[in-house]
Design a protein around this motif. Sequence first.
Motif, PDB file in Angstrom:
ATOM      1  N   VAL A  28       0.873  -1.170   0.000  1.00  0.00           N
ATOM      2  CA  VAL A  28       0.000   0.000   0.000  1.00  0.00           C
ATOM      3  C   VAL A  28       0.909   1.218   0.000  1.00  0.00           C
ATOM      4  O   VAL A  28       1.689   1.419   0.932  1.00  0.00           O
ATOM      5  CB  VAL A  28      -0.925   0.019   1.236  1.00  0.00           C
ATOM      6  N   VAL A  33       1.381  -4.012   3.863  1.00  0.00           N
ATOM      7  CA  VAL A  33       0.277  -3.705   4.772  1.00  0.00           C
ATOM      8  C   VAL A  33       0.644  -4.009   6.219  1.00  0.00           C
ATOM      9  O   VAL A  33       0.417  -3.204   7.133  1.00  0.00           O
ATOM     10  CB  VAL A  33      -0.978  -4.514   4.363  1.00  0.00           C
ATOM     11  N   LEU A 216      -7.960  -2.061  -1.591  1.00  0.00           N
ATOM     12  CA  LEU A 216      -6.584  -1.611  -1.838  1.00  0.00           C
ATOM     13  C   LEU A 216      -6.571  -0.231  -2.497  1.00  0.00           C
ATOM     14  O   LEU A 216      -5.719   0.608  -2.177  1.00  0.00           O
ATOM     15  CB  LEU A 216      -5.845  -2.617  -2.725  1.00  0.00           C
ATOM     16  N   ASP A 220      -4.805   3.087  -0.824  1.00  0.00           N
ATOM     17  CA  ASP A 220      -3.871   4.003  -1.473  1.00  0.00           C
ATOM     18  C   ASP A 220      -4.348   5.453  -1.341  1.00  0.00           C
ATOM     19  O   ASP A 220      -3.553   6.363  -1.106  1.00  0.00           O
ATOM     20  CB  ASP A 220      -3.697   3.627  -2.940  1.00  0.00           C
TER      21      ASP A 220
END
Length: 225
Positions: A28, A33, A216, A220
């Motif tokens: 990320v 993560v 995801l 971001d």
Amino acid sequence: MNKDYIIIVAGGKGLRMGGDLPKQFLLVDGRPVLMRTIERFRQYSEAIGIILVLPHAQQDYWRQLCKEYHFNVEHTVVDGGDTRFQSCKNGIAAVPDDATGVVGIHDGVRPFVTVDVIARTYEAAREHGAAMPVMPVTDTLRYVAGEDGGHNVLRSDYRTVQTPQTFDIQLIKRAYDVPYSEAFTDDASVAEAAGHKVVMVEGCRENIKLTTPYDLLLADFICKQ
């Protein structure tokens, strides 16, 4: 010995992400993560004991990632189990038997929990013995059991539950000293089955659990803010 701990449970295989790499290792904004999750608890406390529960088959890869990203936050790695219940039980067993204080249990793929939420859950557990962060339900809810098409229910009667769920160390050690039951949907349900009340504290909207590719994208975006 009085000391707080956090057990970070990371047993995901990443299937809903559509790839072979377990979701806790996905990047990320250029960083795995799981490292982001661990770092958030270190931001909360330099003294907190960090226990990472990880499938044995993934531990070599994790060590490689730690070297590659120069990740040096001190933590203990213990083996995961066949179920989340067993993984949590393994993590709890890694907390010293004579420890006093609060232990939290947190999903490894919730990297954006705020320090404020962490602090609220630990302080509530210190006062009440057990606590969990929750959020109001914003969508309309419909009860669909049976064959009559179901009916809407009052969303004000419900909350979504997040982690970390936090407990007096000795309380949760005793609560987990039982066989697995299908009624154990999370750690709070284990404590409640042992007769303990779990108080609710305010969670935060960004404390999302990364489960799908859409998550995801959202992760971001959160990082870029």
